[in-house]
Design an enzyme around this catalytic site. Structure first.
Site, PDB file in Angstrom:
ATOM      1  N   SER A  37      33.775  17.974 -13.206  1.00 17.14           N
ATOM      2  CA  SER A  37      32.392  18.373 -12.903  1.00 17.14           C
ATOM      3  C   SER A  37      32.283  19.835 -12.516  1.00 17.14           C
ATOM      4  O   SER A  37      32.968  20.301 -11.607  1.00 17.14           O
ATOM      5  CB  SER A  37      31.855  17.573 -11.711  1.00 17.14           C
ATOM      6  OG  SER A  37      31.648  16.256 -12.063  1.00 17.14           O
ATOM      7  N   HIS A  68      28.925  17.630 -17.691  1.00 16.78           N
ATOM      8  CA  HIS A  68      30.057  17.209 -18.524  1.00 16.78           C
ATOM      9  C   HIS A  68      29.566  17.271 -19.961  1.00 16.78           C
ATOM     10  O   HIS A  68      29.041  16.299 -20.488  1.00 16.78           O
ATOM     11  CB  HIS A  68      30.446  15.759 -18.212  1.00 16.78           C
ATOM     12  CG  HIS A  68      31.075  15.576 -16.880  1.00 16.78           C
ATOM     13  ND1 HIS A  68      32.426  15.459 -16.708  1.00 16.78           N
ATOM     14  CD2 HIS A  68      30.534  15.477 -15.650  1.00 16.78           C
ATOM     15  CE1 HIS A  68      32.698  15.303 -15.430  1.00 16.78           C
ATOM     16  NE2 HIS A  68      31.569  15.308 -14.767  1.00 16.78           N
ATOM     17  N   HIS A  90      33.237   8.431 -16.998  1.00 17.88           N
ATOM     18  CA  HIS A  90      33.636   7.778 -15.747  1.00 17.88           C
ATOM     19  C   HIS A  90      33.308   6.283 -15.794  1.00 17.88           C
ATOM     20  O   HIS A  90      32.395   5.861 -16.506  1.00 17.88           O
ATOM     21  CB  HIS A  90      32.891   8.393 -14.564  1.00 17.88           C
ATOM     22  CG  HIS A  90      33.059   9.870 -14.422  1.00 17.88           C
ATOM     23  ND1 HIS A  90      32.345  10.763 -15.190  1.00 17.88           N
ATOM     24  CD2 HIS A  90      33.860  10.607 -13.618  1.00 17.88           C
ATOM     25  CE1 HIS A  90      32.706  11.998 -14.863  1.00 17.88           C
ATOM     26  NE2 HIS A  90      33.625  11.937 -13.917  1.00 17.88           N
ATOM     27  N   TYR A  92      31.824   4.705 -13.455  1.00 21.65           N
ATOM     28  CA  TYR A  92      30.482   4.463 -12.897  1.00 21.65           C
ATOM     29  C   TYR A  92      29.373   4.606 -13.943  1.00 21.65           C
ATOM     30  O   TYR A  92      28.244   4.187 -13.718  1.00 21.65           O
ATOM     31  CB  TYR A  92      30.193   5.365 -11.682  1.00 21.65           C
ATOM     32  CG  TYR A  92      30.198   6.847 -11.948  1.00 21.65           C
ATOM     33  CD1 TYR A  92      29.181   7.476 -12.677  1.00 21.65           C
ATOM     34  CD2 TYR A  92      31.212   7.648 -11.439  1.00 21.65           C
ATOM     35  CE1 TYR A  92      29.199   8.836 -12.915  1.00 21.65           C
ATOM     36  CE2 TYR A  92      31.234   9.008 -11.665  1.00 21.65           C
ATOM     37  CZ  TYR A  92      30.223   9.592 -12.407  1.00 21.65           C
ATOM     38  OH  TYR A  92      30.247  10.936 -12.639  1.00 21.65           O
ATOM     39  N   GLU A  93      29.692   5.194 -15.089  1.00 21.46           N
ATOM     40  CA  GLU A  93      28.685   5.297 -16.148  1.00 21.46           C
ATOM     41  C   GLU A  93      28.524   3.977 -16.893  1.00 21.46           C
ATOM     42  O   GLU A  93      27.639   3.836 -17.731  1.00 21.46           O
ATOM     43  CB  GLU A  93      29.072   6.399 -17.141  1.00 21.46           C
ATOM     44  CG  GLU A  93      29.032   7.788 -16.537  1.00 21.46           C
ATOM     45  CD  GLU A  93      29.573   8.836 -17.501  1.00 21.46           C
ATOM     46  OE1 GLU A  93      28.861   9.170 -18.456  1.00 21.46           O
ATOM     47  OE2 GLU A  93      30.706   9.313 -17.291  1.00 21.46           O
ATOM     48  N   ALA A 120      36.406  17.508  -9.521  1.00 20.87           N
ATOM     49  CA  ALA A 120      35.705  17.914  -8.310  1.00 20.87           C
ATOM     50  C   ALA A 120      36.002  16.834  -7.272  1.00 20.87           C
ATOM     51  O   ALA A 120      35.994  15.648  -7.602  1.00 20.87           O
ATOM     52  CB  ALA A 120      34.213  17.985  -8.580  1.00 20.87           C
ATOM     53  N   MET A 228      36.023  10.432  -8.039  1.00 23.45           N
ATOM     54  CA  MET A 228      35.651   9.267  -8.856  1.00 23.45           C
ATOM     55  C   MET A 228      36.299   9.290 -10.240  1.00 23.45           C
ATOM     56  O   MET A 228      35.791   8.665 -11.171  1.00 23.45           O
ATOM     57  CB  MET A 228      34.124   9.217  -9.006  1.00 23.45           C
ATOM     58  CG  MET A 228      33.366   9.232  -7.685  1.00 23.45           C
ATOM     59  SD  MET A 228      31.595   9.340  -7.945  1.00 23.45           S
ATOM     60  CE  MET A 228      31.025   9.678  -6.265  1.00 23.45           C
ATOM     61  N   SER A 229      37.383  10.016 -10.391  1.00 26.16           N
ATOM     62  CA  SER A 229      37.990  10.122 -11.735  1.00 26.16           C
ATOM     63  C   SER A 229      39.508  10.219 -11.636  1.00 26.16           C
ATOM     64  O   SER A 229      40.114   9.807 -10.650  1.00 26.16           O
ATOM     65  CB  SER A 229      37.429  11.365 -12.441  1.00 26.16           C
ATOM     66  OG  SER A 229      37.892  12.546 -11.829  1.00 26.16           O
ATOM     67  N   ASN A 252      33.078  19.978  -1.745  1.00 26.41           N
ATOM     68  CA  ASN A 252      32.305  19.654  -0.532  1.00 26.41           C
ATOM     69  C   ASN A 252      33.262  19.031   0.472  1.00 26.41           C
ATOM     70  O   ASN A 252      34.335  18.567   0.099  1.00 26.41           O
ATOM     71  CB  ASN A 252      31.185  18.652  -0.864  1.00 26.41           C
ATOM     72  CG  ASN A 252      31.723  17.380  -1.498  1.00 26.41           C
ATOM     73  OD1 ASN A 252      32.018  17.357  -2.688  1.00 26.41           O
ATOM     74  ND2 ASN A 252      31.883  16.354  -0.702  1.00 26.41           N
ATOM     75  N   HIS A 264      24.931  15.896  -5.822  1.00 24.82           N
ATOM     76  CA  HIS A 264      25.622  16.264  -7.065  1.00 24.82           C
ATOM     77  C   HIS A 264      25.454  17.762  -7.337  1.00 24.82           C
ATOM     78  O   HIS A 264      26.360  18.423  -7.832  1.00 24.82           O
ATOM     79  CB  HIS A 264      25.080  15.448  -8.244  1.00 24.82           C
ATOM     80  CG  HIS A 264      25.743  15.767  -9.554  1.00 24.82           C
ATOM     81  ND1 HIS A 264      27.095  15.554  -9.763  1.00 24.82           N
ATOM     82  CD2 HIS A 264      25.263  16.314 -10.701  1.00 24.82           C
ATOM     83  CE1 HIS A 264      27.405  15.949 -10.999  1.00 24.82           C
ATOM     84  NE2 HIS A 264      26.315  16.413 -11.579  1.00 24.82           N
TER      85      HIS A 264
HETATM   86  N1  HPA Z   1      33.185  11.928  -2.939  1.00 26.22           N
HETATM   87  C1  HPA Z   1      33.478  11.387  -4.144  1.00 26.22           C
HETATM   88  N2  HPA Z   1      33.547  12.105  -5.255  1.00 26.22           N
HETATM   89  C2  HPA Z   1      33.328  13.420  -5.166  1.00 26.22           C
HETATM   90  C3  HPA Z   1      33.018  14.048  -3.960  1.00 26.22           C
HETATM   91  C4  HPA Z   1      32.954  13.256  -2.773  1.00 26.22           C
HETATM   92  O1  HPA Z   1      32.690  13.744  -1.668  1.00 26.22           O
HETATM   93  N3  HPA Z   1      32.856  15.377  -4.224  1.00 26.22           N
HETATM   94  C5  HPA Z   1      33.079  15.527  -5.563  1.00 26.22           C
HETATM   95  N4  HPA Z   1      33.361  14.348  -6.137  1.00 26.22           N
END
Ligand code: HPA
Length: 298
Positions: A37, A68, A90, A92-93, A120, A228-229, A252, A264
């Site tokens: 991401s 993406h 992903h 989650y998609e 990310a 998440m990947s 973050n 996001h």
């Molecule tokens: N949590 C989960 N996935 C993420 C995060 C997060 O804080 N930041 C970027 N991808």
């Protein structure tokens, strides 16, 4: 008339790989890179690029997430042939674990020997700062699935010792590749000539970000990063005998660590800011990885 049966997963991967092989012509990359991401512009560092939209590749899943863009960029990075996946899909998609890891199967069938998986991630380790690159030392799979559940396909294991039903994950992330990444990081001024942190990446399915209680639990489990990947891709790459380097961009601080709420947009923007640093790192790192592959080939 009888309809022909659906091609097997293995045949689908071969078909996609053959399609790409034709598109790439004489390039024949042995190093693959997946951009996470907000990191897509790293592909701008690829010279003499050939672009192939995911939608054009047989059986290839297409990303639905903003940031993406979903195409292959193949060309030279630091003078070395590479194939870059600009965007990934992903779980989650709504994709199945097999669809999520299909691109990794295709890279393996294409002859890729080392993959650099970027993502990310939220920083759990309190020493991390936003915008930092962290090498994955290991992972914890809390996705709720393993992409290898189902019949084993030994033909995916061309390298001796790969394609096995049960296999070792003691060194999921190559110690040698991490060493090369550390050497490369020390030579680029963008990272202040400093070594990179190494940490444990924990994968959740998402798409909701975590609760502060979950982050406290993950820290207690030994996680430094959350995302998440990557984990399904690592498992499949190792099943095929590819070496894996994982790099997280801390976009973050994980939930509850700072007072701000997660979005996001924040993840995407922080990713965008480190792309330059990542591109400089790759220009040093990719030739160094290629040199080790030539050693093993000879
Ligand atoms: N949590 C989960 N996935 C993420 C995060 C997060 O804080 N930041 C970027 N991808």
């Amino acid at each position: 008339m009888t309809s022909s049966p659906l091609p097997s997963y293995f045949d689908q991967a071969n078909k996609a790989a053959n399609f790409l092989r034709e598109k790439l012509g004489a390039l024949m990359p042995r190093i693959g890179i997946v951009l996470g991401s907000g990191l897509g512009a790293v592909a701008d560092a690829v010279s003499s690029p050939v672009f192939v939209a995911y939608g054009a590749i047989p059986h290839f899943p297409q990303s639905t997430v903003e940031g993406h863009s979903g195409r292959i960029v193949a060309g030279l990075l630091g003078g070395v042939p590479v194939i870059v996946m600009q965007g990934r899909v992903h779980y989650y998609e709504g994709y199945t674990p097999q669809q999520v890891t299909f691109p990794m199967r295709v890279l393996g069938r294409l002859g890729i020997e080392s993959v650099i998986l970027t993502n990310a991630a939220g920083g759990i380790n309190s020493n991390y700062q936003i915008g930092q690159l962290v090498l994955l030392a290991d992972h914890i799979n809390l996705l709720g699935f393993n992409p290898l559940v189902g019949p084993n396909e030994p033909r995916f294991g061309e390298v001796p010792g790969s394609g096995l039903r049960f296999f070792d994950m003691t060194e999921a992330y190559s110690v040698q590749l991490r060493g090369l990444a550390q050497e490369a990081a020390r030579t680029i001024s963008e990272s202040g000539g400093e070594a990179l942190h190494e940490g444990v990446y924990l994968a959740t399915s998402g798409p909701s970000f975590e609760t502060p209680a979950e982050i406290r639990a993950f820290r207690a489990l030994g996680a430094d990063l959350v995302g998440m990947s990557t984990v399904p891709e690592t498992i499949v790459a190792r099943h095929m005998g590819m070496r894996v380097l994982g790099i997280s961009c801390v976009t973050n601080l994980a939930a509850g660590i700072s007072a701000t709420q997660l979005s996001h947009e924040e993840v995407f923007e922080a990713g965008s800011r480190v792309q330059h640093k990542l591109a400089r790192l790759f220009e040093r790192l990719v030739p160094a990885i290629a040199a080790t592959q030539m050693e093993t080939a000879s």
